[in-house]
Enzyme design. Structure first.
Site, short mmCIF file in Angstrom:
data_model
loop_
_atom_site.label_atom_id
_atom_site.label_comp_id
_atom_site.label_asym_id
_atom_site.label_seq_id
_atom_site.Cartn_x
_atom_site.Cartn_y
_atom_site.Cartn_z
N LYS A 15 0.81 -1.22 0.00
CA LYS A 15 0.00 0.00 0.00
C LYS A 15 0.85 1.28 0.00
O LYS A 15 2.06 1.23 0.23
CB LYS A 15 -0.97 -0.02 1.19
CG LYS A 15 -1.83 -1.28 1.26
CD LYS A 15 -2.75 -1.46 0.05
CE LYS A 15 -3.19 -2.89 -0.17
NZ LYS A 15 -4.42 -3.30 0.48
C1 LIG Z 1 -5.34 -4.45 0.77
C2 LIG Z 1 -6.80 -4.25 0.77
C3 LIG Z 1 -7.61 -4.69 1.82
C4 LIG Z 1 -7.13 -5.58 2.91
O1 LIG Z 1 -6.08 -5.10 3.66
P1 LIG Z 1 -5.10 -6.10 4.43
O2 LIG Z 1 -4.23 -5.17 5.19
O3 LIG Z 1 -4.37 -6.90 3.41
O4 LIG Z 1 -5.94 -6.95 5.32
C5 LIG Z 1 -8.95 -4.36 1.80
N1 LIG Z 1 -9.48 -3.64 0.79
C6 LIG Z 1 -8.74 -3.22 -0.25
C7 LIG Z 1 -9.37 -2.42 -1.33
C8 LIG Z 1 -7.37 -3.52 -0.31
O5 LIG Z 1 -6.65 -3.12 -1.35
#
Ligand SMILES: *Cc1c(COP(=O)(O)O)cnc(C)c1O
Length: 435
Positions: free
Chosen positions: A203
């Protein structure tokens, strides 16, 4: 070099030097992590050592960044979504609208609290949830709308705010891919009841794993704090050597806390987010101008109400007729070879995503008609299918490069188009690369 044959067929790649690394490490991040390591406070649930914990510092900084009073950091984006749903009282018997094109955690978080994810088709212009399809999918059971600001777009927050208000239900924003984006000058995550973030490795702001929920609603915040910390909350008057947590127990919490190491990394990373977002925007603008000179690939424009656009993944839309009718998967593989990074087709629609299989989880406590409603295959998602056939994304570390890098992206696109007829000879990879 560019008139050499395709890199995936043994030719020279357009880009041979590495792209900017991700995640980034700075001296101040190193110092912060070592500071935690040398302390006796590694977690929220460690004894108060006289200093404000990194977790509280990050929570405050992240709330301030968004102009809201409250932030509860969590162990992941998935747990952020989970406690957001629970704080809103969503559970058995409820339906939650989820876009048919997103990461699977959006749907799995909904059924993990006992509710039914209702998959809604997308707006082809933005790949985010279609407000019209969402309105049509509402029933008397609909308890919330979970919008996702996907890749580099923001869902139509005006339309979804209106729809949520009209029906008297909660709007939840999943901002896991949009840290720092703004809609009509207001940060995403502050338009609905809660904004949920992931700080997982890939992210725009990351601590490897991590997440957060932001809100302006003190009642929700009180529940969020307890839901992620076994029913405990921070005391306002901590004493040295004792836990900073008070046992409250208004709601049944679980442990979804972030460690001090992660919080320290996030507090550091947050100070660089806007600078990185600006670099990516500059590069994308450059690349878009280059692509405008030729045919075959477009960067779909953002809605003009998106006053700050961010780029977790830059969406490229292909006119595959101009790529000899090759599949998006073959084109993406060829580009990945030319650029030595992973250019991925977008997600499989959730009604046939291999990782969304709620029927495989034991549901002994549910009656069969209820179990049937969990089946993702009951939904039709033609716009998501169509987008899956024509769109691919460039991951954000590439967008932290320079103008030269963007010129190489444009060159790789032109080269793949020139040799597209040969793409049927490319062997499919078994696994996707990282990201
Ligand atoms: C990455 C992501 C998640 C989940 O996050 P994690 O930290 O991997 O549990 C949820 N929604 C979206 C749109 C994502 O890109």
């Amino acid at each position: 070099m560019s008139d050499d044959i395709l890199a995936c067929l043994g030719g020279q790649a357009v880009r041979t030097s590495p792209w900017p690394r991700w995640p980034r490490v700075t001296e101040s991040t190193r110092r912060a992590v070592l500071d935690v390591l040398g302390s006796t406070r590694w977690a929220v649930s460690g004894a108060f050592d006289g200093r404000v914990s990194y977790e509280r510092r990050f929570a405050e900084a992240f709330a301030t960044f968004h102009g809201v009073p409250f932030c509860t950091p969590t162990a992941s984006g998935t747990t952020a979504l989970t406690i957001a749903l629970q704080a809103l009282g969503i559970g058995r018997g409820d339906e939650v609208l989820v876009p048919g094109l997103t990461w699977v955690a959006c749907a799995s978080a909904v059924w993990s609290v006992g509710a039914v994810p209702v998959l809604v088709d997308i707006d082809p212009a933005t790949l985010t949830m279609s407000p019209e399809a969402a309105a049509a999918a509402c029933t008397e059971r609909t308890a919330a709308i979970l919008v996702v600001h996907l890749f580099c777009q923001v869902a139509d927050l005006d339309a979804f705010t209106d729809l949520a208000n009209l029906r008297g239900i909660a709007l939840i924003e999943d901002c896991a891919q949009a840290h720092g984006a703004r809609w009509l000058a207001r940060p995403v995550g502050t338009h609905g009841a809660v904004g949920c973030f992931s700080m997982q490795q890939s992210k725009l702001l990351t601590s490897g794993e991590g997440g957060a929920v932001i809100t302006a609603d003190e009642r929700l915040y009180n529940r969020l704090e307890q839901l992620r910390c076994d029913g405990r909350r921070f005391s306002t008057e901590p004493s040295l050597g004792r836990l900073e947590l008070l046992e409250v127990g208004d709601v049944q919490g679980r442990n979804f806390c972030l460690s001090e190491f992660q919080a320290a990394v996030l507090a550091e990373g947050l100070t660089r987010l806007e600078g990185q977002n600006a670099t990516r925007t500059r590069n994308v603008n450059n690349l878009a101008a280059m692509l405008d000179q030729s045919e075959g690939v477009r960067i779909p424009p953002a809605d003009r109400r998106v006053t700050t656009q961010t780029f977790y993944g830059l969406v490229l839309r292909f006119d595959l007729e101009l790529f000899a009718g090759a599949s998006i998967d073959a084109v993406a593989r060829a580009l990945s070879s030319e650029l030595r990074t992973s250019i991925n087709p977008i997600y499989e629609p959730l009604n046939r995503h291999p990782l969304l299989c709620p029927l495989n989880a034991p549901r002994g406590d549910m009656a069969q008609p209820e179990v049937d409603r969990l089946d993702p295959r009951r939904f039709d998602l033609p716009a998501a299918e169509d987008a899956r056939r024509t769109c691919a994304t460039i991951t954000h570390p590439v967008l932290l490069d320079t103008e030269i890098g963007m010129a190489q992206v444009a060159e790789a696109l032109a080269k793949v188009r020139r040799y597209a007829k040969l793409l049927c000879a490319v062997q499919p990879l078994v696994n996707r690369q990282a990201f």
